[in-house]
Design a protein around this motif. Structure first.
Motif, mmCIF file in Angstrom:
data_model
loop_
_atom_site.group_PDB
_atom_site.id
_atom_site.type_symbol
_atom_site.label_atom_id
_atom_site.label_comp_id
_atom_site.label_asym_id
_atom_site.label_seq_id
_atom_site.Cartn_x
_atom_site.Cartn_y
_atom_site.Cartn_z
ATOM 1 N N THR A 10 44.668 35.205 52.293
ATOM 2 C CA THR A 10 43.675 35.316 53.360
ATOM 3 C C THR A 10 42.785 36.513 53.072
ATOM 4 O OG1 THR A 10 44.875 36.853 54.804
ATOM 5 C CG2 THR A 10 45.419 34.489 55.019
ATOM 6 N N ASP A 11 41.637 36.558 53.744
ATOM 7 C CA ASP A 11 40.769 37.720 53.579
ATOM 8 C C ASP A 11 41.296 38.931 54.351
ATOM 9 O OD1 ASP A 11 40.188 36.895 56.149
ATOM 10 O OD2 ASP A 11 38.043 36.602 55.795
ATOM 11 N N GLN A 12 42.413 38.735 55.080
ATOM 12 C CA GLN A 12 43.075 39.841 55.781
ATOM 13 C C GLN A 12 44.267 40.383 54.976
ATOM 14 O OE1 GLN A 12 42.078 41.220 58.796
ATOM 15 N NE2 GLN A 12 40.266 39.982 58.425
ATOM 16 N N HIS A 13 44.416 39.904 53.737
ATOM 17 C CA HIS A 13 45.402 40.405 52.773
ATOM 18 C C HIS A 13 46.839 39.929 53.026
ATOM 19 C CE1 HIS A 13 42.112 42.727 51.224
ATOM 20 N NE2 HIS A 13 41.912 43.216 52.432
ATOM 21 N N GLU A 14 46.971 38.711 53.582
ATOM 22 C CA GLU A 14 48.273 38.051 53.622
ATOM 23 C C GLU A 14 48.321 37.026 52.502
ATOM 24 O OE1 GLU A 14 47.374 39.554 57.598
ATOM 25 O OE2 GLU A 14 46.338 37.967 56.535
ATOM 26 N N TRP A 15 49.525 36.730 52.035
ATOM 27 C CA TRP A 15 49.706 35.625 51.088
ATOM 28 C C TRP A 15 50.557 34.549 51.744
ATOM 29 C CZ3 TRP A 15 54.770 34.629 49.987
ATOM 30 C CH2 TRP A 15 55.686 35.697 49.985
ATOM 31 N N ALA A 16 50.360 33.322 51.280
ATOM 32 C CA ALA A 16 51.092 32.167 51.802
ATOM 33 C C ALA A 16 51.520 31.310 50.623
ATOM 34 C CB ALA A 16 50.208 31.360 52.746
ATOM 35 N N GLN A 17 52.800 30.974 50.585
ATOM 36 C CA GLN A 17 53.334 30.179 49.481
ATOM 37 C C GLN A 17 54.092 28.983 50.048
ATOM 38 O OE1 GLN A 17 56.507 31.946 47.108
ATOM 39 N NE2 GLN A 17 55.548 31.126 45.263
ATOM 40 N N LEU A 18 53.630 27.791 49.691
ATOM 41 C CA LEU A 18 54.278 26.560 50.133
ATOM 42 C C LEU A 18 55.618 26.433 49.420
ATOM 43 C CD1 LEU A 18 53.701 24.132 51.981
ATOM 44 C CD2 LEU A 18 52.728 22.972 49.998
ATOM 45 N N GLN A 19 56.678 26.213 50.214
ATOM 46 C CA GLN A 19 58.036 26.093 49.689
ATOM 47 C C GLN A 19 58.513 24.665 49.867
ATOM 48 O OE1 GLN A 19 60.108 29.334 49.088
ATOM 49 N NE2 GLN A 19 57.982 29.937 48.872
ATOM 50 N N GLY A 20 58.906 24.010 48.806
ATOM 51 C CA GLY A 20 59.526 22.697 48.904
ATOM 52 C C GLY A 20 58.669 21.657 49.593
ATOM 53 N N GLY A 21 59.306 20.704 50.192
ATOM 54 C CA GLY A 21 58.620 19.622 50.875
ATOM 55 C C GLY A 21 59.596 18.931 51.786
ATOM 56 N N GLY A 22 59.791 17.637 51.583
ATOM 57 C CA GLY A 22 60.745 16.896 52.399
ATOM 58 C C GLY A 22 60.192 16.620 53.773
ATOM 59 N N PRO A 116 48.960 23.018 54.057
ATOM 60 C CA PRO A 116 48.288 23.869 55.032
ATOM 61 C C PRO A 116 47.614 25.093 54.418
ATOM 62 C CG PRO A 116 50.627 24.239 55.110
ATOM 63 C CD PRO A 116 50.407 23.095 54.157
ATOM 64 N N THR A 117 47.867 25.340 53.130
ATOM 65 C CA THR A 117 47.280 26.525 52.493
ATOM 66 C C THR A 117 46.013 26.196 51.706
ATOM 67 O OG1 THR A 117 48.559 26.329 50.433
ATOM 68 C CG2 THR A 117 49.584 27.530 52.262
ATOM 69 N N GLU A 118 45.606 24.933 51.667
ATOM 70 C CA GLU A 118 44.499 24.538 50.793
ATOM 71 C C GLU A 118 43.167 25.185 51.145
ATOM 72 O OE1 GLU A 118 44.251 20.309 50.870
ATOM 73 O OE2 GLU A 118 43.595 20.224 52.945
ATOM 74 N N ASP A 119 42.984 25.598 52.395
ATOM 75 C CA ASP A 119 41.723 26.239 52.785
ATOM 76 C C ASP A 119 41.728 27.747 52.553
ATOM 77 O OD1 ASP A 119 40.650 23.808 53.550
ATOM 78 O OD2 ASP A 119 41.310 24.023 55.630
ATOM 79 N N LEU A 120 42.854 28.283 52.105
ATOM 80 C CA LEU A 120 42.938 29.725 51.839
ATOM 81 C C LEU A 120 42.384 30.025 50.454
ATOM 82 C CD1 LEU A 120 46.525 30.375 53.267
ATOM 83 C CD2 LEU A 120 44.325 30.677 54.424
ATOM 84 N N LEU A 121 42.223 31.313 50.169
ATOM 85 C CA LEU A 121 41.687 31.750 48.879
ATOM 86 C C LEU A 121 42.703 31.539 47.770
ATOM 87 C CD1 LEU A 121 40.271 35.192 50.086
ATOM 88 C CD2 LEU A 121 38.958 33.094 49.726
ATOM 89 N N ASP A 122 42.225 31.112 46.596
ATOM 90 C CA ASP A 122 43.126 31.091 45.446
ATOM 91 C C ASP A 122 43.185 32.506 44.871
ATOM 92 O OD1 ASP A 122 40.822 31.433 43.857
ATOM 93 O OD2 ASP A 122 40.824 29.358 43.171
ATOM 94 N N ALA A 123 44.020 32.710 43.866
ATOM 95 C CA ALA A 123 44.239 34.058 43.323
ATOM 96 C C ALA A 123 42.948 34.673 42.793
ATOM 97 C CB ALA A 123 45.302 34.013 42.233
ATOM 98 N N ALA A 124 42.131 33.892 42.094
ATOM 99 C CA ALA A 124 40.880 34.415 41.528
ATOM 100 C C ALA A 124 39.921 34.843 42.628
ATOM 101 C CB ALA A 124 40.250 33.380 40.615
ATOM 102 N N ALA A 125 39.795 34.029 43.665
ATOM 103 C CA ALA A 125 38.890 34.358 44.764
ATOM 104 C C ALA A 125 39.389 35.592 45.531
ATOM 105 C CB ALA A 125 38.744 33.169 45.713
#
Length: 133
Positions: A10-22, A116-125
């Protein structure tokens, strides 16, 4: 420290990592290396209760350092399924390992919600945002 490309930001300096699925995916959330570095020595962390409903941009906790207190914002919509209890006794873990043992919360996402993370910034951005300062 490099910005890991296996998560979103996020532009607020949080990271989000999708874990697993199911049946229900989980998004693990923390603050970035840049954020912990800017905060300095972290001395206290306030996290939400398991079961709390969260939404993007809404505060989900606080990180207190010797310099300041900063809100932590949810990057996704969902329900808190876990909090990192180890941070209660060792908040400095965030300084030592912000992308690993220093994670803050896990948020449950319905399986039909897609990524749910697809609209967040990727690492390069995100790195470009940090570099622009």
């Amino acid at each position: 420290m490099a910005t890991p490309d296996d998560r979103r930001y996020t532009d607020q300096h949080e990271w989000a990592q999708l874990q697993g699925g199911g049946e229900a995916a989980v998004v693990r959330v923390g603050i970035t290396d840049h954020a912990q570095d800017a905060l300095g020595d972290i001395v206290f962390v306030q996290l939400p209760e398991v079961g709390a409903e969260v939404a993007p941009g809404n505060p989900i906790g606080e990180v207190e350092s010797t310099k300041s207190v900063s809100d932590v914002y949810s990057p996704v919509t969902g329900v808190v399924t876990a909090v990192n209890e180890a941070l209660t006794d060792a908040p400095e873990t965030i300084n030592a390992d912000p992308y690993g043992a220093g994670w803050l919360v896990e948020i449950g996402i319905p399986a039909d919600a897609g990524d749910p993370t697809e609209d967040l910034l990727d690492a390069a951005a995100y790195q470009a945002l940090v570099d622009a300062g």
